[in-house]
Design an enzyme around this catalytic site. Structure first.
Site, PDB file in Angstrom:
ATOM      1  N   TYR A   1      -3.986  -8.730   3.186  1.00  0.00           N
ATOM      2  CA  TYR A   1      -2.810  -7.876   3.315  1.00  0.00           C
ATOM      3  C   TYR A   1      -2.717  -6.889   2.148  1.00  0.00           C
ATOM      4  O   TYR A   1      -2.438  -5.695   2.333  1.00  0.00           O
ATOM      5  CB  TYR A   1      -1.568  -8.756   3.378  1.00  0.00           C
ATOM      6  CG  TYR A   1      -0.276  -8.054   3.702  1.00  0.00           C
ATOM      7  CD1 TYR A   1       0.024  -7.669   5.003  1.00  0.00           C
ATOM      8  CD2 TYR A   1       0.673  -7.809   2.703  1.00  0.00           C
ATOM      9  CE1 TYR A   1       1.227  -7.042   5.308  1.00  0.00           C
ATOM     10  CE2 TYR A   1       1.872  -7.184   2.997  1.00  0.00           C
ATOM     11  CZ  TYR A   1       2.144  -6.800   4.297  1.00  0.00           C
ATOM     12  OH  TYR A   1       3.331  -6.181   4.596  1.00  0.00           O
TER      13      TYR A   1
ATOM     14  N   LYS B   1      -2.864  -2.863   2.446  1.00  0.00           N
ATOM     15  CA  LYS B   1      -1.725  -2.038   2.049  1.00  0.00           C
ATOM     16  C   LYS B   1      -2.082  -1.064   0.924  1.00  0.00           C
ATOM     17  O   LYS B   1      -1.514   0.032   0.848  1.00  0.00           O
ATOM     18  CB  LYS B   1      -0.552  -2.928   1.648  1.00  0.00           C
ATOM     19  CG  LYS B   1       0.102  -3.641   2.827  1.00  0.00           C
ATOM     20  CD  LYS B   1       0.537  -2.676   3.925  1.00  0.00           C
ATOM     21  CE  LYS B   1       1.434  -3.316   4.959  1.00  0.00           C
ATOM     22  NZ  LYS B   1       1.794  -2.375   6.046  1.00  0.00           N
TER      23      LYS B   1
END
Length: 255
Positions: free
Chosen positions: A155, A159
């Site tokens: 993640y 991001k």
């Protein structure tokens, strides 16, 4: 007069949470809104719950943002059913948290596929229309987790990749009247963060209270906080801003 009167905004992953809050913000400011979500029934239900300005429309469309054919078909439906496309919000996201030695290849691939490939495919499909009309606004959702977060190697990488993506597109697309920026939320009270509370065996109230203690404003964020930032970056008021990431986190990255 709303800031988005006559505009069409597309928000991915908008059947709930930050996406739905953002869709409602655009609707409240006059936009016609396309809600894209993996499940078309959920997208259609969410579109039906939007409070629209006079003359504006809403549509819910099922789309897998990690699949090019699905993305291209969805964008063409938006243009056909709503009459154009002016704003794209790349919000669709998933989590598959785990420590590196436990993380599977599938955990890595699905997070990269939705967050990064999804932003790439959606923006590529939208920019064909944006460049032709010499106007377009793209806002991608990053996260404070881009700066690193235990158990979120996939993640966090995705991001931070979003931030590099918008910086590069800011360079490439500015000459065509297209602005590309990102918003990086801190802790936002949504179904996703409530599920995390359950996973770590905490009540939602205690989980949110603990999160609030980690930022200077001493509260958690809500979808409306992110929607306000997204709407600003997608407005003509922000026409001299591109390639930037705005952290909306209650100041948590300061401490």
């Amino acid at each position: 007069m709303g800031r988005f009167d006559g505009r069409v905004a597309v928000i991915t992953g908008a059947a709930r949470g930050i996406g739905f809050g953002t869709a409602q913000r655009f609707a409240s400011e006059g936009a016609s809104v396309a809600i894209l979500d993996l499940d078309e029934a959920s997208a259609a239900d969410a579109a039906g719950r939007l409070e629209l300005a006079d003359g504006a429309k809403a549509v819910g469309i099922g789309a897998d943002v990690s699949d090019k054919a699905s993305v291209d078909a969805a964008v063409e439906r938006v243009v056909t059913e709503l009459g154009g496309i002016h704003v794209l919000v790349n919000n669709a996201g998933v989590t598959r948290d785990n420590l590196l030695h436990k993380m599977t290849e599938a955990d890595w691939d699905i997070v990269m596929g939705v967050h990064l490939k999804g932003a790439f495919l959606m923006t590529q499909a939208a920019q064909r229309h944006f460049t032709e009309q010499k106007y377009g606004k793209v806002v991608c959702l990053s996260s404070v987790s881009a700066l690193g977060n235990r158990g979120q190697a996939n993640y966090s990488a995705a991001k931070m990749g979003v931030q590099g993506f918008v910086r590069t597109l800011g360079i490439e697309l500015g000459r065509f009247g297209i602005n590309v920026n990102a918003v990086a939320p801190g802790f936002i009270a949504t179904e996703m963060t409530d599920a995390t509370a359950a996973r770590v065996k905490m009540s939602v109230e205690d989980f949110r209270a603990a999160a609030a203690e980690h930022n200077p404003v001493k509260r958690v964020g809500f979808p409306e906080d992110i929607a306000a930032a997204v709407a600003f970056l997608a407005s003509d008021e922000a026409s001299y801003i591109t390639g930037q990431t705005l952290y909306v986190d209650g100041g948590s990255t300061l401490v």
